[in-house]
Design a protein around this motif. Structure first.
Motif, short mmCIF file in Angstrom:
data_model
loop_
_atom_site.label_atom_id
_atom_site.label_comp_id
_atom_site.label_asym_id
_atom_site.label_seq_id
_atom_site.Cartn_x
_atom_site.Cartn_y
_atom_site.Cartn_z
N THR A 1 -15.66 67.26 103.89
CA THR A 1 -14.52 67.83 103.72
C THR A 1 -15.52 69.20 103.47
OG1 THR A 1 -15.57 66.79 101.24
CG2 THR A 1 -13.80 66.04 101.98
N ILE A 2 -16.65 69.13 103.66
CA ILE A 2 -17.24 70.83 103.41
C ILE A 2 -17.12 71.31 104.44
CG2 ILE A 2 -19.55 71.45 103.48
CD1 ILE A 2 -20.42 69.21 101.59
N ALA A 3 -17.06 72.78 105.13
CA ALA A 3 -17.27 73.29 106.47
C ALA A 3 -18.91 72.97 106.63
CB ALA A 3 -17.14 74.98 106.33
N ARG A 4 -17.96 72.36 108.16
CA ARG A 4 -19.09 72.41 109.12
C ARG A 4 -20.64 73.93 108.83
NH1 ARG A 4 -20.51 68.70 112.61
NH2 ARG A 4 -21.80 69.05 114.14
N GLN A 5 -20.83 74.75 109.04
CA GLN A 5 -21.65 75.86 108.49
C GLN A 5 -22.46 76.19 107.40
OE1 GLN A 5 -20.15 79.82 109.67
NE2 GLN A 5 -21.43 79.59 111.54
N GLU A 6 -21.57 75.46 106.58
CA GLU A 6 -22.24 75.59 105.36
C GLU A 6 -23.20 73.82 104.70
OE1 GLU A 6 -20.66 74.50 99.88
OE2 GLU A 6 -19.15 75.75 101.43
N LEU A 7 -22.46 72.54 105.78
CA LEU A 7 -22.69 71.70 105.47
C LEU A 7 -24.36 72.20 106.04
CD1 LEU A 7 -23.25 68.92 105.11
CD2 LEU A 7 -22.08 68.48 106.71
N GLN A 8 -24.23 72.51 107.02
CA GLN A 8 -25.70 72.78 107.93
C GLN A 8 -26.70 73.56 106.98
OE1 GLN A 8 -24.22 74.71 111.53
NE2 GLN A 8 -24.32 72.71 112.98
N ARG A 9 -26.14 74.47 106.43
CA ARG A 9 -26.98 75.64 105.31
C ARG A 9 -27.60 74.16 104.30
NH1 ARG A 9 -24.00 79.46 105.71
NH2 ARG A 9 -22.79 78.86 103.42
N GLU A 10 -26.81 73.53 103.33
CA GLU A 10 -27.15 72.71 102.39
C GLU A 10 -27.67 71.31 103.08
OE1 GLU A 10 -26.83 73.06 99.64
OE2 GLU A 10 -25.10 74.78 99.63
N ILE A 11 -27.71 70.71 104.36
CA ILE A 11 -28.70 69.75 104.97
C ILE A 11 -30.19 71.34 105.05
CG2 ILE A 11 -28.94 68.90 107.00
CD1 ILE A 11 -26.46 68.03 107.07
N PHE A 12 -30.09 72.63 105.43
CA PHE A 12 -31.26 71.99 105.91
C PHE A 12 -32.28 72.55 104.59
CE2 PHE A 12 -33.38 76.69 106.01
CZ PHE A 12 -34.77 76.65 107.74
N VAL A 13 -31.94 72.95 103.44
CA VAL A 13 -32.61 73.16 102.48
C VAL A 13 -32.55 71.58 101.93
CG1 VAL A 13 -31.62 73.56 100.02
CG2 VAL A 13 -31.07 75.50 101.56
N PHE A 14 -31.67 70.79 102.17
CA PHE A 14 -32.34 69.63 101.72
C PHE A 14 -33.53 68.91 102.32
CE2 PHE A 14 -31.40 64.91 102.47
CZ PHE A 14 -31.41 64.61 101.32
N ALA A 15 -33.39 69.12 103.71
CA ALA A 15 -35.03 68.74 104.42
C ALA A 15 -35.95 69.51 103.91
CB ALA A 15 -34.05 69.42 105.89
N GLY A 16 -35.80 70.95 104.15
CA GLY A 16 -36.94 71.93 103.53
C GLY A 16 -37.46 71.26 102.07
N ASP A 17 -36.52 70.49 100.86
CA ASP A 17 -37.16 69.75 100.46
C ASP A 17 -38.12 68.66 100.16
OD1 ASP A 17 -35.69 71.56 98.67
OD2 ASP A 17 -33.76 70.53 97.23
N ILE A 18 -36.76 67.72 100.95
CA ILE A 18 -38.17 66.88 101.26
C ILE A 18 -39.19 66.93 102.31
CG2 ILE A 18 -37.95 64.63 102.77
CD1 ILE A 18 -35.77 64.60 100.30
N ARG A 19 -39.47 68.01 103.09
CA ARG A 19 -40.28 68.02 103.85
C ARG A 19 -41.48 68.66 102.68
NH1 ARG A 19 -38.51 71.80 106.58
NH2 ARG A 19 -37.43 71.04 108.28
#
Length: 82
Positions: A51-69
């Motif tokens: 339900t999230i806009a694709r660009q916003e989702l990609q941005r949030e996943i990028f932040v999430f991946a950085g936290d996990i990394r």
């Protein structure tokens, strides 16, 4: 108990909810059919992510991946998959 069996530092558990979010992110980004997702939690999270806009989702996943990394880099010897 033999000496050395208990870790000296606390360990972080990679729990099933975190893994469900990661799998749901993959489903949302690759447009994998939800019918192929067997776990109800993963399917529910994937539906919410869709339900999230694709660009916003990609941005949030990028932040999430950085936290996990960062966690994996700073505490690689403490991560335990459960």
């Amino acid at each position: 108990m033999r000496r050395g069996l208990i870790p000296s530092a606390p360990r972080y558990l990679v729990d099933v909810e975190l893994l469900a979010v990661i799998r749901a992110c993959r489903v949302a980004l690759t447009s994998e059919p939800l019918e192929h997702v067997s776990a109800p939690l993963t399917a529910a999270v994937a539906r919410a992510l869709l339900t999230i806009a694709r660009q916003e989702l990609q941005r949030e996943i990028f932040v999430f991946a950085g936290d996990i990394r960062r966690l994996a880099t700073l505490a690689h010897d403490r991560l335990v998959a459960q």
